[in-house]
Design a protein around this motif. Structure first.
Motif, PDB file in Angstrom:
ATOM      1  N   ARG A 264     -11.683  33.358 -11.959  1.00 26.23           N
ATOM      2  CA  ARG A 264     -12.758  34.040 -12.670  1.00 26.23           C
ATOM      3  C   ARG A 264     -12.148  34.813 -13.831  1.00 26.23           C
ATOM      4  NH1 ARG A 264     -17.902  32.346 -11.808  1.00 26.23           N
ATOM      5  NH2 ARG A 264     -18.104  31.720  -9.642  1.00 26.23           N
TER       6      ARG A 264
ATOM      7  N   PRO B 189     -17.950  25.767 -17.498  1.00 26.31           N
ATOM      8  CA  PRO B 189     -19.139  26.500 -17.065  1.00 26.31           C
ATOM      9  C   PRO B 189     -19.563  26.052 -15.667  1.00 26.31           C
ATOM     10  CG  PRO B 189     -19.749  24.777 -18.620  1.00 26.31           C
ATOM     11  CD  PRO B 189     -18.258  24.708 -18.475  1.00 26.31           C
ATOM     12  N   GLU B 190     -20.140  26.951 -14.885  1.00 27.89           N
ATOM     13  CA  GLU B 190     -20.659  26.564 -13.571  1.00 27.89           C
ATOM     14  C   GLU B 190     -21.722  25.483 -13.754  1.00 27.89           C
ATOM     15  OE1 GLU B 190     -22.238  29.953 -11.540  1.00 27.89           O
ATOM     16  OE2 GLU B 190     -20.316  30.979 -11.505  1.00 27.89           O
TER      17      GLU B 190
ATOM     18  N   VAL C 138     -25.702  25.666 -15.316  1.00 32.86           N
ATOM     19  CA  VAL C 138     -25.939  26.773 -16.254  1.00 32.86           C
ATOM     20  C   VAL C 138     -26.200  26.188 -17.632  1.00 32.86           C
ATOM     21  CG1 VAL C 138     -24.997  28.855 -17.331  1.00 32.86           C
ATOM     22  CG2 VAL C 138     -24.490  28.335 -14.933  1.00 32.86           C
TER      23      VAL C 138
ATOM     24  N   ASP D 179     -27.539  30.272 -21.508  1.00 34.68           N
ATOM     25  CA  ASP D 179     -27.206  31.326 -20.538  1.00 34.68           C
ATOM     26  C   ASP D 179     -25.709  31.504 -20.356  1.00 34.68           C
ATOM     27  OD1 ASP D 179     -29.935  31.636 -20.098  1.00 34.68           O
ATOM     28  OD2 ASP D 179     -29.947  30.071 -18.540  1.00 34.68           O
ATOM     29  N   PHE D 180     -24.906  30.857 -21.186  1.00 35.63           N
ATOM     30  CA  PHE D 180     -23.449  30.975 -21.050  1.00 35.63           C
ATOM     31  C   PHE D 180     -23.007  32.417 -21.195  1.00 35.63           C
ATOM     32  CE2 PHE D 180     -21.983  26.440 -22.482  1.00 35.63           C
ATOM     33  CZ  PHE D 180     -22.518  25.930 -21.309  1.00 35.63           C
TER      34      PHE D 180
ATOM     35  N   ASP E 281     -19.457  35.552 -16.783  1.00 29.18           N
ATOM     36  CA  ASP E 281     -19.648  35.415 -15.337  1.00 29.18           C
ATOM     37  C   ASP E 281     -19.960  33.990 -14.900  1.00 29.18           C
ATOM     38  OD1 ASP E 281     -19.094  38.000 -14.862  1.00 29.18           O
ATOM     39  OD2 ASP E 281     -21.162  38.660 -14.525  1.00 29.18           O
ATOM     40  N   SER E 282     -20.425  33.145 -15.826  1.00 28.05           N
ATOM     41  CA  SER E 282     -20.755  31.781 -15.415  1.00 28.05           C
ATOM     42  C   SER E 282     -19.634  30.794 -15.757  1.00 28.05           C
ATOM     43  CB  SER E 282     -22.090  31.362 -16.051  1.00 28.05           C
ATOM     44  OG  SER E 282     -22.052  31.531 -17.442  1.00 28.05           O
TER      45      SER E 282
END
Lengths: 355, 362, 334
Positions: C82, C111-112, C115, C119-120, C123-124
């Motif tokens: 992370r 990116p997760e 997503v 919304d990048f 945290d993602s």
């Protein structure tokens, strides 16, 4: 056990004092009294920072090093902005407080005649429509009720610009936890006071000046610590703080920031500072060797006095060591007393060893 | 000879002095262009100390006393305006804003272009029969009509030329006056007027008048550097404050004609604030206390946090229609401000209580 | 010095804001023959001084050494890392890019799942270094380690270069070029070549350096955006049109006399230049303006496309114009 009792009582006294940003006088005089035995000549600077210098080793030596240790005396609070009809008080926050922790809180308002009680309120749920019921009440819809009968009575007592804070009971609960208002950053102040006492009993043999700064106005981001750092121009600065954590059920492991009970948290980076890797590593190493429980902060959030201190004048190498704290900036902050001890002990060791 | 005459007359007529000072062009970032104009208005009455690289102008009046404290009065000299970013075909100018201009006043307004010559221009407006909706364009999308040919416009106007609003001043009822840049030059005029008209013998210290730069365009304002170079013992920052008008909230505004405002704020010096309040009460100066919890939104916070800290009080002059070219202030409030500044720089009590020169820590 | 090979050498040395040791060492070695003294301050700024013969103005020239990147904040059980951002990362530009840590560990930034680009945020995203477990990842990476988008530089058509981090290694290369051009020139005043730290996180280093130096005149060398890409906001600044003399950006309005002096110097020496008004973004210029009692400031910018992406683009001729312009200007006023 006595040690624990003394520390808790000190923290309780400090947290109970009235000291929103810009109005730290009561906290400052309390601290001045507490440290009188170890440092009778502590002084205020023109910003209201209380500065106590302890000089160790050969005072006449030409090569002396200086370390600044700081914790802020102020807490988030309120200011009265308007006396409304009916004698209710309009207010705004001093420092960042979320609207969701305001309604229903007891507060103390500092008036010309001293502290009076009040409560933050809004219209009853019966008067709220469906939409209003689902969200926190905006601050301009909230008011402080001091029990005044009318505007005249309130005006006779309260001035626009008067300060207020949460009024919240301090207690211990669960396993080694404490709860109260203003743990941010009265725990840091307490850690400094206790560290000073310990250094007085067994002074380090190095030629160092330890400058303990109890600072003002951290919570509004216009920190008095900058003025103190400018005045002292230390070789190294250590900021003792609290850090907001989210180590609660439901939070993803990667976003918990630090663990309650995991020891004092040392920061690599926050929104105001990128800390020097060498200093951070040195602090972690000191903690390891001295058996002080420490952890690294595992999320980048918040900021503190390090942000202004490290950029002061020609630049100052700065470290931050924080007590992980839940529900920061509310009337009910929660921390683990063992993390506080770790912060205090690390503070002593860093003064002894970092330069 | 003529110069001396100008300033002598000015310093007896506050309204004329306000109009004259406010009409001096000083678009934020271009204050240094007006050093000569400023000196001719003030320089015979106050000692001109310097204009620095940031655009701060500093004047001084010395008390003649030994070890006199330094008192700083800060008002910002810059004004909101525009800056030419492109000269387009047909002699039109694309501009960006210097400071937060209300776009609702922009279309079809008079401007002055400070190019190789001083030129007049008009902000382009689309007439209602050609327009679809009432949405305002952004300032960066508006054009200025210079009335010049493309070539002539490019010859006289370079990219980076400041543009200001036309200096027109009118009088309303009850001593209210209307025009541009009362923010903050009306305060500057009142402060200068007060300092000039306070006899040297009455001063509690050496008084520095900082006409600071780039307040409208920089978070810190030039005052941060200006205050650092003076290192005063204490300071008063004077800026305009939002007046109560229709559709505003009472607690966010101050009433016109009820005197000046003094801010209580976590970002200024509480003791000096209370002392200033006491001064107003003692000397019967009309004032109101206002709450500015976290920040005053003026130079006060950056002056207050300069170097080891400079105790600072924040004072406001009520003003309606802020950041337009038709701002309104009351002469009665201006006279009150003059009185306050005069009393503040003469107060021995404040000078005594703000004396921190003996404090040392190591 | 060979400009392109110096530029390449500087670009290929990862140094995120707050961790500039490596690039500082490289620059120290290059600048040392061009100056009389060198020091590193508490925050890590490298300050190289060319002594004047006496009198004259104190001139500070600054380019920042740091670049945007990521800091490891947490290691998942899966061995994924992370991260938090350091400086203004564009996640649309960074997604699925190659990254490398300050210790040379390679990986990619991802990116997760599910997503959306809109919304990048930090945290993602996570970095995958290929580790099979937390334990394996911990052997390579510690919390607090920094990653950057993998540096690379190449020459393109038309004398242009593409890669990263041209922001602001090209400014550093220009500053080194200036130092070389001024080496044998006797000037009255001292000239300070400052390679600053932590610009990308809020122009922090230049503030403390300027406080210490107290320059009369300070000039910043950094990149600026251009209006010559498809769909760009109107801006009268183009790649290849020469050194960009800054009039203002969102953080500063430059001293008018310096702007005029730079333009006149360019005209006298037939150096290609253009004027720059940047409506967003800030540079070290503002920090130098208001440090201490303040300084007269200006900036000469290298026009750059696609700033903060994995492929920033500059025209080498613009960089040469910048070096020529600033060195001639310093000769004139110094």
């Amino acid at each position: 056990m006595n040690d624990m009792k003394n520390s808790l009582s000190l923290i309780e006294r400090l947290c109970g004092a009235f000291g929103p940003s810009g109005c730290e006088g009561e906290v400052a005089s309390l601290i001045k009294n507490e440290i009188f035995d170890v440092c009778p000549d502590a002084k205020f600077d023109r910003m209201g920072n209380l500065i106590a210098v302890m000089r160790f080793g050969d005072v006449t030596a030409s090569e002396r090093k200086r370390i600044m240790i700081s914790a802020h005396m102020d807490e988030v609070g309120f200011m009265i902005t308007e006396i409304k009809s009916g004698g209710y008080l309009g207010f705004d926050t001093v420092g960042g407080i979320s609207a969701s922790v305001l309604a229903g809180r007891r507060v103390k308002v500092l008036t010309q005649n001293g502290l009076i009680n009040g409560v933050i309120a809004s219209k009853a749920i019966h008067h709220k429509d469906k939409k209003e019921r689902q969200k926190a009440v905006d601050i301009d819809k909230l008011y402080i009720d001091i029990g005044a009968c009318d505007k005249e009575e309130a005006e006779a007592l309260v001035r626009i610009g008067d300060f207020a804070t949460f009024d919240s009971e301090f207690y211990t609960f669960g396993e080694d936890l404490v709860k109260g208002k203003a743990l941010d950053d009265r725990m840091g102040c307490a850690a400094m006071i206790e560290a000073m006492r310990r250094l007085k009993d067994s002074p380090p043999k190095k030629n160092i000046d330890a400058c303990f700064c109890f600072t003002v106005r951290e919570e509004i981001g216009l920190s008095g610590a900058k003025a103190a750092a400018y005045e002292l121009s230390p070789d190294v600065a250590l900021v003792l703080e609290t850090t907001a954590i989210a180590d609660i059920a439901d939070a993803a492991a990667s976003r918990r920031v630090a663990d309650m009970g995991g020891g004092v948290a040392i920061s690599f980076m926050d929104r105001s500072t990128v800390y020097s890797r060498e200093l951070v590593d040195a602090a972690i190493d000191i903690a390891k060797r001295k058996g002080v429980k420490a952890q690294v902060k595992r999320y980048v959030s918040g900021g503190n006095d390090a942000g202004t201190i490290h950029k002061t004048a020609e630049g100052i190498k700065t470290l931050a060591a924080s007590v992980p704290t839940r529900y920061l900036h509310s009337a009910a902050c929660v921390a683990n007393i063992n993390d506080y001890f770790a912060q205090r002990d690390l503070c002593v060791s860093i003064i002894e060893e970092i330069i | 000879m003529l110069k001396i005459l100008i300033s002598e007359i000015m310093m007896k007529d506050l309204k004329r002095f306000i109009f004259s000072l406010c009409a001096v062009p000083s678009v934020s970032g271009f204050e240094s262009r007006s050093t000569e104009a400023l000196r001719s208005l003030i320089g015979d009455e106050l000692e001109f100390v310097s204009v620095d690289g940031v655009g701060n102008h500093l004047f001084c009046k010395r008390s003649g006393k030994q070890n006199a404290p330094k008192i700083l009065i800060d008002t910002h000299f810059d004004e909101i305006g525009l800056l030419v970013t492109e000269v387009l075909d047909g002699g039109f100018l694309r501009v960006c804003q210097m400071g937060g201009i209300d776009p609702s006043i922009m279309q079809a307004s008079d401007v002055v272009i400070y190019g190789k010559q001083t030129l007049r221009g008009v902000v382009v407006s689309t007439p209602p029969h050609l327009k679809k909706d009432s949405d305002l364009p952004k300032i960066e999308e508006m054009l200025i009509d210079t009335g010049l040919s493309t070539d002539k416009a490019r010859e006289l106007i370079e990219i980076g030329t400041p543009v200001g609003f036309a200096p027109v001043y009118t009088e309303l009822l009850n001593g209210r006056i209307c025009g541009k840049s009362f923010d903050d030059k009306a305060c500057a005029a009142c402060a200068a007027f007060a300092i000039v008209n306070t006899p040297k013998e009455a001063l509690a210290g050496d008084v520095y008048l900082l006409l600071s730069s780039v307040e409208e365009t920089n978070r810190l304002g030039g005052a941060a550097a200006g205050a650092f170079s003076v290192m005063p013992d204490y300071a008063m920052v004077i800026d305009v404050n939002l007046a109560r008008v229709p559709d505003t909230k009472d607690f966010e505004t101050v009433e016109m004609d009820k005197g000046i405002s003094i801010s209580v704020s976590a970002s200024t010096h509480l003791e000096l604030t209370r002392l200033t309040e006491k001064l107003c009460v003692d000397r019967e100066i009309e004032h109101s206390m206002i709450a500015a919890p976290t920040s005053t939104g003026t130079n006060a916070a950056s002056v207050n946090l300069t170097a080891c800290g400079i105790p600072t009080v924040d004072v406001g002059l009520p003003l309606a229609s802020m950041h337009t070219y038709t701002e309104v202030v009351s002469m009665r409030d201006c006279e009150t401000l003059v009185k306050l500044v005069g009393e503040f720089i003469s107060s021995e009590e404040i000078a005594e209580k703000m004396n921190f020169s003996e404090v040392s820590f190591i | 010095m060979n400009f392109y090979s110096v530029l390449k050498e500087l670009c290929l040395c990862p140094s995120v804001s707050g961790r500039e040791q490596k690039i500082r060492e490289k620059i120290s070695a290059i600048v040392s023959p061009f100056c009389d003294e060198m020091r590193t301050d508490a925050l890590g700024n490298l300050i190289a001084v060319k002594k004047g013969v006496g009198g004259g103005k104190r001139v500070m020239l600054a380019a920042h050494m740091d670049e945007i990147g990521f800091m490891v904040t947490f290691i998942e059980d899966s061995g994924m890392l992370r991260v938090a951002t350091v400086g203004g990362i564009s996640f649309t530009a960074a997604a699925f890019g190659e990254v490398v840590s300050e210790n040379g560990v390679r990986g990619t930034i991802i990116p997760e799942e599910k997503v959306k680009p809109a919304d990048f945020k930090a945290d993602s995203f996570y970095i995958d270094i290929g580790a099979k477990s937390k334990k394996q990842a911990e052997a390579k990476v510690r919390i607090g380690d920094f990653f950057v988008l993998t540096p690379h530089v190449q020459k393109l058509a038309g004398g242009r270069v593409c890669g990263r981090p041209l922001d602001d290694r090209i400014g550093c290369a220009v500053l080194l070029d200036i130092a070389e051009r001024l080496r044998d020139k006797a000037l009255d005043g001292d000239v300070y070549y400052v390679f600053s730290v932590q610009e990308e996180v809020g122009c922090r280093g230049a503030m403390t350096a300027a406080f210490a130096i107290k320059p009369d005149i300070a000039i910043c060398l950094d990149v600026t955006a251009t209006g010559d890409t498809l769909g760009a906001s109107p801006m009268a600044c183009r790649l290849g049109d020469g050194a960009a003399v800054k009039i203002k950006d969102a953080s500063v309005i430059c001293n008018e006399e310096i702007v005029r002096g730079l333009c006149e110097t360019a005209q006298e020496n037939k150096i290609k230049y253009q004027k720059e008004i940047l409506l967003f973004g800030g540079t070290d210029t503002s920090s130098m303006q208001l440090a201490g009692a303040g300084a007269a400031v200006g900036a000469v910018s290298i026009p750059t496309r696609y700033i903060h992406s994995g492929n920033e683009m500059c025209d080498l001729s613009d960089a040469q114009s910048c070096a020529a312009l600033v060195s001639e200007y310093v000769k004139k006023i110094g």
